[in-house]
Design an enzyme around this catalytic site. Structure first.
Site, mmCIF file in Angstrom:
data_model
loop_
_atom_site.group_PDB
_atom_site.id
_atom_site.type_symbol
_atom_site.label_atom_id
_atom_site.label_comp_id
_atom_site.label_asym_id
_atom_site.label_seq_id
_atom_site.Cartn_x
_atom_site.Cartn_y
_atom_site.Cartn_z
ATOM 1 N N LYS A 31 -142.426 60.915 -49.398
ATOM 2 C CA LYS A 31 -142.705 62.124 -50.177
ATOM 3 C C LYS A 31 -143.443 61.759 -51.473
ATOM 4 C CE LYS A 31 -139.365 65.271 -50.754
ATOM 5 N NZ LYS A 31 -139.652 66.682 -50.523
ATOM 6 N N ARG A 100 -135.257 64.991 -56.019
ATOM 7 C CA ARG A 100 -135.193 64.940 -54.546
ATOM 8 C C ARG A 100 -135.310 63.519 -54.046
ATOM 9 N NH1 ARG A 100 -136.795 70.076 -52.135
ATOM 10 N NH2 ARG A 100 -137.617 71.444 -53.748
ATOM 11 N N GLY A 109 -133.121 66.085 -44.332
ATOM 12 C CA GLY A 109 -131.802 66.655 -44.608
ATOM 13 C C GLY A 109 -130.674 65.633 -44.673
ATOM 14 N N MET A 111 -130.307 63.106 -46.902
ATOM 15 C CA MET A 111 -129.905 62.688 -48.252
ATOM 16 C C MET A 111 -129.884 63.912 -49.172
ATOM 17 S SD MET A 111 -131.636 58.964 -48.571
ATOM 18 C CE MET A 111 -133.269 59.497 -48.148
ATOM 19 N N ARG A 343 -147.175 65.296 -45.452
ATOM 20 C CA ARG A 343 -146.967 64.065 -44.679
ATOM 21 C C ARG A 343 -147.621 64.280 -43.321
ATOM 22 N NH1 ARG A 343 -140.594 65.405 -43.965
ATOM 23 N NH2 ARG A 343 -140.971 67.376 -42.962
ATOM 24 N N HIS A 458 -130.042 51.121 -6.613
ATOM 25 C CA HIS A 458 -130.818 51.528 -5.451
ATOM 26 C C HIS A 458 -131.332 52.957 -5.588
ATOM 27 C CE1 HIS A 458 -131.219 53.217 -1.378
ATOM 28 N NE2 HIS A 458 -131.805 52.052 -1.145
ATOM 29 N N SER A 795 -145.862 36.969 -9.231
ATOM 30 C CA SER A 795 -145.545 38.340 -9.616
ATOM 31 C C SER A 795 -144.132 38.336 -10.208
ATOM 32 C CB SER A 795 -145.618 39.262 -8.396
ATOM 33 O OG SER A 795 -145.333 40.579 -8.790
ATOM 34 N N CYS A 863 -144.031 43.297 -11.344
ATOM 35 C CA CYS A 863 -143.728 44.416 -10.453
ATOM 36 C C CYS A 863 -142.313 44.952 -10.648
ATOM 37 C CB CYS A 863 -143.972 44.036 -8.995
ATOM 38 S SG CYS A 863 -142.907 42.711 -8.436
ATOM 39 N N TYR A 883 -151.994 42.117 -14.220
ATOM 40 C CA TYR A 883 -151.815 43.504 -13.783
ATOM 41 C C TYR A 883 -150.355 43.917 -13.799
ATOM 42 C CZ TYR A 883 -150.424 41.723 -9.147
ATOM 43 O OH TYR A 883 -149.781 41.077 -8.125
#
Ligand code: PEP
Ligand code: MG
Length: 915
Positions: A31, A100, A109, A111, A343, A458, A795, A863, A883
């Site tokens: 802020k 603040r 909300g 703090m 922000r 499974h 793999s 994989c 890959y």
């Protein structure tokens, strides 16, 4: 750390707005950094200053004020008084300030805040005299309420109860309608409560009010709410909060006043143009708290077009400056506009894609940066059907195992699922857990739910592959297939046929039917995929839906930037077609055991129990030939990696307990034992393992019972030889699961290559099928240099690698103790869901390094399920993986993430924090 450590640092503890900027969120909080940046930009920000996070950390470490803090505050306050022309505590020209919190990461909300600091009896009396009685007493009672609760720790309900009574007494609905007399009474009563509860007075010295409020905000960093929020959001505990001290401006000063919260674009849909809420004659708190229903921003335009035009100009300037969606709070005080906060705006997944793409059209960012503004998690949610918004409370919650939304009637076994589905009914299959026997039921059902099993169980793996919705590990559900009921929480019974709704994205199960919305994004991707089979790509056109258009555009760019390929884990022709439609560039894992599920399971049983093994093998070969032929044809031009039979044998055998009970019953009746049943029981006993996941499976199975793998490879080689003979471009590869030792690989390879050569000789041609190895055991990773000498590719099976590295069963663990571990903070994430980079990742890196040392051009794939997990893909990119291979519906997610990671690695674009 002590207070003096901080104060001796050469950084100031207090900064005025014009001294900071947006890059200083660490020190000034989000802020504060935003206020500083807007001040620099010349936007109408009320004057103020920021007490830094350094000061907060020093205060918390030492349990007291850092040295020199109040001197610096006094200096900044004097400057503020000069800029505003007002003075704290001066009855004639009183300065009021807000105090603040504001941490580096937004913690909405969580703090504390104290408003209207600077009011006391004298100031209120002077304001009243000048005709501002309502404003003065309303602000004074608010100060008492907030100061009492936040600084002095009085229970908030004590004040709220009085307010409720005052409204009832006055016969009004909102606090704003209370008259002066009521407000005056409240202000007095609130002060009396403070004295009664704490023995202290509301301080009349505004400087004391200010100091105490700053200290209270510091302390609120360690409040319970804030700590819980940080733990949940993964925000470090040692950042501390800054404190913003800002001149109060008031939106509750009549007609030409008001407050609003708005975005530079629509944060839900991403549509361009300001979007937000406005509440005339109200303070910011009233807009956010919902005590009055806010109006659309157009209300401001109607009431005050000039202010509205000014606001629009500022919103445009902010968006241009931040080059992204901004979220803005503003107040109009008697016809003067003030911007109180900005922000980067939080946005929905759909808005994230649309905004990134449209900012590219507008020339604000380039496509590379646009890719870093979205992520795979967001795409995941856009790809699945979902339930429309609703208030329904879930009946139970389990693990979100396979995303999507499905509605159907409960059934408790695969046979009923298939039977009912054949009659055109939608069914949800509920099982204690699933086994390969349930495959037909899974295919027939809209969703599967289980009481046991984790994210790589499974049911979860198969459901994800099929794109079926699944929720596993619903601990409060007890399924009794024999009685055809599921009991929830011990007493709520649902019978077969009851309609339920399953949300696989949240893990929730609802009783009754909920409305399902299909994913337009998934449809658009499938129509536009470059790999799609011709019949669907012909239909391709620009989708009308703006989110779908944005997703396609960013996906196309991801395909250009990514260095990793993306394949799919698929077995059936339907899955393979889906894989191509989703853009897969091959099959990275065809789990052949999935081809032997359901009724075909008995074929394997017959081989290992030696009941007409030759006949069973011939049948396996014939069906495998058919299926490989179709699969290779569907995937023509792309690689297909066939993984030889992997799972433990017991998955193909009847249950030992069932068989033993049958035998005992037969014996008890004095009947003669059936010789086939006896033989089967003996075989099942012989093959029974206490720990089958670590037993006779993978390459071990191949070496002990080579006949099944041999017929599989013969069928594959035969399919290849025939298709090549027809001039087809097919690219098969074979891989061996669960290899731990190079001699396993060489022995298996020798057998398989003999079979391939035999088929080649029969056809008079060389059949070329590279043989690779799965790295899914720690020993394989640690001896990868040797394996690479005999493997054509690696793999990584990260499911088993996680299971064996952690020593945690992938089938049982996640639902129970891993969830508890997460709650207790022992682990941050489930290692089966997102790759454990420290442990399992170290093995992956070792194997990559060793493998490439032996063979620099060694192809490396992943994989395991992690290949489709957005949070794990960055690791694989950095590790040098070639890959990824994941279930078909996750292919677009992997494409997007791989592209995003390539841009991030190139380094030009840090991701924006829109938390
Ligand atoms: C793995 O273990 O990661 C893998 C891909 O194989 P499966 O899940 O079939 O054991
Ligand atoms: Mg495995």
């Amino acid at each position: 750390m002590t207070a003096s450590d901080i104060t001796t640092a050469d950084r100031p503890l207090v900064l005025e707005f014009h001294e900071g900027d947006r890059t200083m969120a660490e020190l000034l909080g989000g802020k504060g950094a935003g206020l500083a940046e807007m001040t620099r930009l010349g936007l109408p920000v009320p004057p103020g200053f920021i007490v830094t996070t350094d000061a907060c950390r020093a205060f918390l470490a030492a349990g007291g004020d850092p040295e020199g803090l109040w001197d610096q505050v006094d200096t900044a306050l004097a400057e503020l008084e000069q800029r505003s022309g007002l003075t704290l505590g001066d009855p004639e020209r009183p300065l009021l300030v807000s105090v603040r919190s504001g941490a580096k990461f937004s913690m909405p909300g969580m703090m504390e805040t104290v408003l209207n600091i600077g009011l006391n009896d004298e100031v209120v009396a002077a304001l009243t005299e000048r005709g501002e009685a309502h404003f003065a007493w309303d602000s004074y009672r608010r100060l008492g309420q907030m100061y009492g609760r936040t600084v002095l720790g009085v229970e908030g309900a004590r004040f709220d109860d009085l307010l409720t009574r005052a409204r009832a007494d006055a016969g009004v609905a909102t606090d704003a309608e209370l008259d002066v007399a009521h407000l005056q009474r409240l202000a007095h009563d609130f002060r009396a409560i403070i004295v009664e509860e704490t023995g202290k007075e509301l301080p009349q010295d505004p400087r004391i009010q200010l100091r105490e409020a700053v200290r209270a905000v510091f302390r609120s960093w360690n409040g319970e709410r804030a700590r819980l929020y940080r733990a949940h959001e993964g925000i470090p505990d040692d950042l501390g909060t800054a404190v913003n001290v800002v001149q109060m401006v008031f939106g509750n000063r009549g007609e030409r006043s008001g407050s609003g919260v708005c975005f530079t674009r629509n944060p839900v849909t991403g549509e361009a143009g300001p979007f937000g809420d406005y509440l005339p004659d109200a303070q910011g708190e009233d807009v956010v708290s919902g005590v009055r229903s806010p109006m659309d921003l157009s209300e401001l335009h109607r009431r005050d077009p000039e202010i509205d035009a000014e606001l629009s100009r500022h919103l445009e300037a902010l968006e241009r400056h931040y080059r992204d969606l901004c979220d803005v709070e503003f107040t109009v005080e008697r016809g003067r506009l003030w911007i109180l906060q900005t922000r980067l705006g939080k946005r929905s997944p759909a808005a994230a894609f649309r905004i990134a793409s449209e900012l590219t059209d507008e020339g604000v960012i380039d496509l590379d940066e646009a890719l870093t503004r979205v992520n795979g998690h967001q795409l995941t949610t856009l790809l699945h059907p979902s339930f429309g918004v609703g208030e329904a409370a879930p009946l139970a919650t389990g693990l979100a195992a396979s995303p999507g939304a499905a509605v159907g009637q409960l059934v408790f076994d695969a046979a009923t699922a298939m039977e009912w589905a054949a009659l055109g009914r939608d069914v949800v299959l509920a099982r204690p857990e699933t086994s390969p026997d349930d495959f037909g039921g899974l295919l027939a059902a809209k969703a599967v739910i289980t009481s046991r099993g984790g994210l790589t169980s499974h049911a979860a793996v198969v459901a994800r592959g099929l794109g079926k919705t699944a929720v596993t590990g619903i601990e409060v559900m007890a399924v009794d297939p024999a009685a055809r009921v599921a009991t929830f929480h011990g007493d709520h019974v649902l019978r077969e046929g009851t309609v339920v709704s399953v949300d696989g994205s949240s893990g929730e199960l609802f009783e009754g039917s909920r409305e399902i919305q299909a994913s337009v994004v998934a449809t658009a991707i499938q129509q536009a995929s470059p790999q799609a089979p011709r019949e669907t790509s012909d239909a391709a056109g620009q989708p009308v839906d703006p989110t779908a258009r944005a997703v396609l555009r960013l996906l196309e760019h991801a395909d250009k930037t990514r260095t990793m390929g993306v394949r799919a884990n698929a077995e059936t022709p339907e899955e393979a077609r889906a894989a191509r439609r989703f853009g897969a560039e091959g099959i990275g894992l065809c789990r052949t055991e999935h081809m032997l599920m359901g009724p075909r399971r008995q074929l394997v049983e017959r081989v290992v129990t030696d009941e007409d093994a030759a006949g069973a093998l011939a049948e396996i070969e014939a069906t495998a030939l058919d299926e490989f032929t179709t699969l290779l044809t569907v995937m023509e031009g792309l690689p297909v990696v066939v993984r030889l039979l992997d799972p433990p044998l017991h998955e193909f055998l009847p249950d030992l307990v069932d068989l033993s009970v049958d035998a005992a019953v037969t014996a008890a009746k004095g009947e003669a034992a059936d010789p086939v049943a006896e033989k089967r029981l003996a075989a099942v006993r012989r093959l029974h393992e206490a720990n089958p996941m670590l037993g006779l499976r993978g390459v071990r199975l191949l070496l002990v019972h080579p006949e099944v793998a041999e017929v599989q490879v013969r069928a594959l080689a035969e399919a290849v030889a025939r298709l090549v003979g027809q001039g087809r471009d097919v690219r098969p590869e074979v891989m061996l699961p669960l290899v731990a030792e190079v001699a396993e690989l060489t022995a298996a390879r020798e057998r398989l290559e003999a079979v391939i050569a035999e088929v080649g000789a029969k056809h008079g041609r060389t059949v070329d099928i590279p043989v690779g190895v799965m790295i899914e055991l720690p020993r394989a990773a640690l001896t990868a240099a040797d394996l690479a000498a005999h493997a054509d590719f690696f793999s990584f099976g990260t499911n088993d690698l996680t299971q064996t590295t952690w020593g945690i069963s992938r089938d049982d663990a996640e639902a129970s103790f891993l969830a508890l571990y997460r709650e207790q903070g022992i682990i941050a994430i489930d290692p089966f869901e997102s790759l454990d980079e420290v442990g399992v990742g170290a093995l992956v890196r070792t194997a990559v390094e060793q493998g490439r040392r032996t063979r620099p051009d060694l192809e490396l794939g992943v994989c395991g399920e992690h290949a489709g997990d957005p949070a794990s893909i960055g690791f694989f990119a950095a590790a040098g993986i070639d890959y990824l291979s994941c279930s078909p519906p996750r292919v677009p997610v992997a494409r997007l993430e791989a592209g995003r990671q390539a841009v991030l690695t190139a380094g030009a674009h840090p991701t924006s924090d829109t938390r």
